[in-house]
Design a protein around this motif. Structure first.
Motif, short mmCIF file in Angstrom:
data_model
loop_
_atom_site.label_atom_id
_atom_site.label_comp_id
_atom_site.label_asym_id
_atom_site.label_seq_id
_atom_site.Cartn_x
_atom_site.Cartn_y
_atom_site.Cartn_z
N ARG A 1 6.12 0.97 -5.45
CA ARG A 1 5.09 0.65 -6.44
C ARG A 1 5.74 0.20 -7.76
O ARG A 1 5.25 -0.72 -8.42
CB ARG A 1 4.19 1.88 -6.67
CG ARG A 1 3.07 1.63 -7.66
CD ARG A 1 2.13 2.82 -7.76
NE ARG A 1 1.27 2.93 -6.58
CZ ARG A 1 1.29 3.93 -5.71
NH1 ARG A 1 2.14 4.95 -5.90
NH2 ARG A 1 0.49 3.94 -4.67
N GLU B 1 1.92 5.04 8.08
CA GLU B 1 1.58 6.40 8.49
C GLU B 1 2.39 6.87 9.70
O GLU B 1 2.74 8.04 9.79
CB GLU B 1 0.09 6.49 8.81
CG GLU B 1 -0.83 6.19 7.63
CD GLU B 1 -0.76 7.25 6.54
OE1 GLU B 1 -0.14 8.31 6.76
OE2 GLU B 1 -1.32 7.01 5.45
N LEU C 1 0.86 -2.79 -1.72
CA LEU C 1 1.59 -1.70 -1.09
C LEU C 1 0.80 -1.14 0.09
O LEU C 1 -0.37 -0.78 -0.05
CB LEU C 1 1.87 -0.60 -2.12
CG LEU C 1 2.61 0.65 -1.66
CD1 LEU C 1 3.96 0.30 -1.06
CD2 LEU C 1 2.78 1.62 -2.83
N THR D 1 6.02 0.54 3.60
CA THR D 1 7.05 1.58 3.62
C THR D 1 6.41 2.93 3.86
O THR D 1 5.18 3.05 3.93
CB THR D 1 7.87 1.56 2.31
OG1 THR D 1 9.02 2.40 2.47
CG2 THR D 1 7.05 2.03 1.12
N ASP D 2 7.24 3.96 3.99
CA ASP D 2 6.71 5.29 4.30
C ASP D 2 6.62 6.16 3.05
O ASP D 2 7.00 5.73 1.95
CB ASP D 2 7.52 5.96 5.41
CG ASP D 2 8.97 6.21 5.03
OD1 ASP D 2 9.22 6.66 3.90
OD2 ASP D 2 9.86 5.98 5.87
N PHE D 3 6.18 7.38 3.24
CA PHE D 3 5.92 8.32 2.15
C PHE D 3 7.09 8.47 1.19
O PHE D 3 6.91 8.57 -0.03
CB PHE D 3 5.56 9.69 2.74
CG PHE D 3 5.50 10.80 1.73
CD1 PHE D 3 4.37 10.99 0.95
CD2 PHE D 3 6.59 11.65 1.55
CE1 PHE D 3 4.33 12.01 0.01
CE2 PHE D 3 6.55 12.67 0.62
CZ PHE D 3 5.41 12.85 -0.16
N LYS E 1 1.06 1.89 2.95
CA LYS E 1 1.74 3.09 3.37
C LYS E 1 1.79 3.15 4.89
O LYS E 1 0.76 3.05 5.56
CB LYS E 1 1.04 4.34 2.83
CG LYS E 1 1.74 5.64 3.19
CD LYS E 1 0.98 6.84 2.61
CE LYS E 1 1.65 8.15 3.00
NZ LYS E 1 0.90 9.32 2.48
N ILE F 1 7.13 5.36 -1.41
CA ILE F 1 5.89 4.80 -1.94
C ILE F 1 5.98 4.56 -3.45
O ILE F 1 5.67 3.46 -3.94
CB ILE F 1 4.68 5.70 -1.61
CG1 ILE F 1 4.36 5.62 -0.11
CG2 ILE F 1 3.46 5.32 -2.44
CD1 ILE F 1 3.89 4.25 0.34
#
Length: 356
Positions: free
Chosen positions: A61, A73, A69, A52-54, A71, A57
């Motif tokens: 989690r 980018e 997990l 998944t993206d920012f 991230k 996150i």
């Protein structure tokens, strides 16, 4: 949820693939518990991953501690290219009935020699039978419908519009814990009751109108579904007659439900009742469907679905008769399939046509 992931991983060898990309929201939640708007799972025979993206996150989690997990980018396709190289993937499975051709084409170009394999039904088959926690959640979702029906019967009166009824019903149940509606509520009155999916309109409900109410909500990601037909004052004799026929058909369908019976046999039991009264051509949809993370999921209780019902499945029984220009009747309950029969989840009165 790790057990569910392990079951999916166990299918990889059967489909001769190294990993399965899961993007369909209900399937993704079923394996991860993740409720964010953007993300994908990559299931492998060893470790499995949530990408998944920012924005999501921390949510991922917290909700998916059993998954590693990753991230994202830039894009999901780029993340998959990186993972394919890192994990030495040769064959990547994907949900054939979910991803778009555009995304498939992008993956095909970017993954180079990695083969893409379309698969269907792996996770959906697991979702057919609900576990204890799922059934408890679905029961809570269904209970709201009974509360809502009792309330809305006290609210409907001549001169009110179908949309006002739908809005009032939604607000009542949302105040009591519903996250959202499972689908746009059907409030179809008078001749519009002949529309099986007559979503609430601006039409005014008048004295003598029959009113079909088909509604459902979502509680903790699980759906509910129920239909009742009522009338505002005394309806025509024909409407009274078809109500009794539909009720007889619905009860026949309910009696037919039990573990070991084919879904098609349940449809047949209800359909034969309606046909015996000469209204077979006015019942054009299936008798029911599964309910869970999606409001319409397998099995489909139709003549073309021979899925064998099993304990723990949740299905609807919803025959109807629809007479163009006159009106219609549908009665729907959701039930849990059990060894010797079924258990009603929706319990609102239906033994007679309620005249408000």
């Amino acid at each position: 949820m790790q057990t569910r992931v392990n079951k999916v991983a166990g299918f990889l060898k059967d489909y001769a693939m190294d990993a399965l990309l899961v993007m369909q929201p209900e399937n993704r939640f079923y394996l991860s518990g993740f409720t964010g708007d953007a993300g994908a799972l990559l299931v492998t025979a060893g470790q499995s991953y949530i990408i998944t993206d920012f924005r999501f996150i921390e949510q991922a989690r917290e909700q998916s501690p059993h998954l590693e997990l990753i991230k994202m980018e830039t894009t999901l396709a780029d993340a998959l290219v990186d993972m394919a190289g890192r994990l030495n993937l040769h064959v990547l499975g994907f949900e054939a009935d979910y991803i778009s051709y555009k995304f498939y084409d992008t993956l095909h170009k970017k993954l180079g020699e990695v083969s893409l394999r379309p698969v269907e039904g792996i996770i959906e088959q697991l979702r057919l039978i609900k576990d204890k926690n799922e059934l408890e959640t679905i029961q809570r979702s269904m209970a709201l419908l009974d509360e809502g029906f009792k309330y809305i019967c006290s609210f409907i009166k001549p001169g009110i519009s179908e949309r006002e009824v739908a809005l009032e019903l939604e607000m009542f149940m949302r105040y009591r814990g519903a996250e959202k509606t499972a689908f746009p509520f059907i409030v179809a009155s008078g001749p519009r009751a002949a529309l099986p999916h007559g979503v609430a309109s601006a039409k005014t409900i008048n004295t003598g109108d029959v009113v079909t109410l088909d509604f459902g909500v979502v509680v903790d990601n699980y759906n509910s579904d129920m239909t009742r037909t009522i009338s505002l004052g005394s309806p025509s004799n024909q409407i009274k007659q078809i109500y009794n026929i539909v009720l007889e058909a619905q009860l026949a369908g309910l009696v037919a439900v039990r573990a070991g019976v084919a879904a098609s046999a349940v449809d047949k039991a209800a359909r034969e009742v309606i046909a015996s009264y000469g209204y077979g051509e006015y019942f054009g949809h299936s008798t029911g469907h599964g309910v869970g993370l999606a409001v319409h999921e397998g099995p489909r209780l139709s003549l073309r679905d021979d899925t064998v019902l099993q304990e723990g499945m949740v299905v609807t029984i919803e025959p109807g008769i629809y007479l163009p220009g006159t009106g219609g009747v549908r009665i729907e309950d959701s039930v849990i399939v059990e060894k010797e029969g079924c258990r009603l989840l929706t319990k609102s009165p239906k033994d007679r046509l309620i005249e408000l």
